[in-house]
Design an enzyme around this catalytic site. Structure first.
Site, PDB file in Angstrom:
ATOM      1  N   SER A 117       0.759  -1.210   0.008  1.00 35.03           N
ATOM      2  CA  SER A 117      -0.064  -0.016   0.010  1.00 35.03           C
ATOM      3  C   SER A 117       0.588   1.147  -0.024  1.00 35.03           C
ATOM      4  O   SER A 117       1.861   1.257   0.414  1.00 35.03           O
ATOM      5  CB  SER A 117      -0.866  -0.033   1.228  1.00 35.03           C
ATOM      6  N   TYR A 141      -1.721   0.174  10.074  1.00 36.59           N
ATOM      7  CA  TYR A 141      -2.092  -0.359   8.787  1.00 36.59           C
ATOM      8  C   TYR A 141      -0.750  -0.288   7.928  1.00 36.59           C
ATOM      9  O   TYR A 141      -0.354  -1.307   7.665  1.00 36.59           O
ATOM     10  CB  TYR A 141      -3.266   0.285   8.183  1.00 36.59           C
ATOM     11  N   LYS A 145       1.949  -3.073   6.911  1.00 40.30           N
ATOM     12  CA  LYS A 145       2.333  -3.444   5.295  1.00 40.30           C
ATOM     13  C   LYS A 145       3.920  -3.561   4.967  1.00 40.30           C
ATOM     14  O   LYS A 145       4.538  -4.254   4.403  1.00 40.30           O
ATOM     15  CB  LYS A 145       1.692  -2.769   4.333  1.00 40.30           C
TER      16      LYS A 145
END
Ligand code: UDP
Length: 329
Positions: A117, A141, A145
């Site tokens: 991402s 988040y 990743k």
């Protein structure tokens, strides 16, 4: 030989499954169905309702099928939730990657395509963002990743797993015939939220801030059609099949659209007026995120095909108006 698509019942996963099948790939799908939808995957595809963190289930899938590669879409992906429940993100995303790779090592599977991402970059120092730019995630988040990417690097070096990490920018749209599309229980993404207005599920769109240092004051993002994203996964797989080294690629159009421009495109795509209100900024939103994605074009031969914003939104509209309650319709 088959390709194992983990998270193949989710939004991007299900479009990739369909895309791979259309191009003659042999596909096996695994999904825990926490956010995915069983009906997003054709009945004819071998399907395992299982979690990547379940080592026994993973080993059983690898034992039952001659898997040559894994495409890994499984992840919790809500930025706000990740701040509230960081451990959920480290468990599901990071530990999930660990168990998956342990199982791949046991099964001798050495190719991995991973959904990363733009969130790994955090607040960018320069735009367009390049793959070698600094990665300073601003939420759990994005951090998860980045940790997954780092795990792939070290484990890949030791165990001979080659991987492609695809750093997505903003994904939108649906299969053009409206057969599959985006269906999140707690929708936070701009395009489906805009379309809830003509669906009469919401009275207006709230623009999160119009005092950003951008031409019209609203945030700018780089939107890619979900089918073009699916295409990048197939190209990445073929790159690994052809002996390509582990690599990281940004996936974006290179063009930025503001929230207000998205609204104009949505009005044109739906033929309806979409009332708007200006609200406060959403915490953690950078003003402008645009990808430099020349590397994917050069190395993978990736060329996004559905690039007009009106067309991207029209495909999403086709799905939403034929499935106003998503897969529950
Ligand atoms: N956005 C907005 N109103 C909404 C939802 C999103 O103005 O109801 C804006 C958000 O601030 C961001 C852009 O739309 O600038 C894209 O947001 P989204 O959540 O789709 O993706 P993100 O860029 O956060 O990954």
């Amino acid at each position: 030989m088959a390709v194992l698509i983990c998270g193949g019942a989710g939004y991007i996963g299900s479009h990739s499954v369909k895309y791979f099948l259309e191009r003659g790939e042999d596909v096996v799908v695994l999904d825990n169905l926490l956010t995915g939808h069983r009906s997003a995957v054709p009945e004819s595809v071998p399907f395992y309702e299982a979690d990547v963190r379940d080592a026994r289930a993973m080993d059983a899938v690898f034992a039952a099928h001659p898997i040559e590669a894994v495409i890994h879409f499984c992840a919790c992906s809500l930025v706000g939730e990740s701040v509230e429940e960081p451990l959920k993100y480290f468990n599901n995303n990071v530990y999930g990657m660990q168990v998956l790779m342990e199982s791949m090592v046991r099964a001798g599977v050495t190719r991995l395509v991973f959904s990363s991402s733009a969130a790994v970059y955090g607040e960018p120092e320069r735009v367009p963002i390049r793959e070698e730019d600094e990665t300073v995630p601003t939420n759990p988040y994005g951090e998860s990743k980045l940790m997954m990417e780092r795990m792939m690097r070290w484990v890949g070096q030791r165990h001979g797993i080659r991987y492609v990490s695809l750093r997505y920018f903003n994904v939108a749209g649906a299969w053009e015939d409206g057969s599959i599309g985006e269906d999140h229980r707690n929708e936070t993404h701009l395009v489906p939220i805009i379309l809830q207005v003509p669906l009469k599920q919401r009275s207006h769109l709230t623009v999160f801030g119009d005092d950003y240092p951008t031409p019209d004051g609203s945030c700018i993002r780089d939107y890619v059609h979900v089918k073009d994203l699916a295409d990048a996964h197939l190209l990445a797989l073929n790159y690994l099949r052809n002996g390509g080294e582990s690599e990281i690629f940004n996936l974006g159009s290179g063009e930025g659209y503001s929230v207000k421009e998205m609204l104009t495109a949505a009005r044109a795509a739906t033929g309806q007026d979409i009332p708007v209100r200006i609200g406060p900024r959403r915490v953690g939103d950078p003003a402008r995120l645009v990808a430099e994605s020349q590397r994917a074009r050069r190395v993978l031969g990736w060329m996004p095909r559905i690039t007009r914003m009106e067309d991207i939104i029209a495909s999403a509209w086709n799905w939403h108006r034929s499935h106003p309650e998503g897969y529950g319709s």
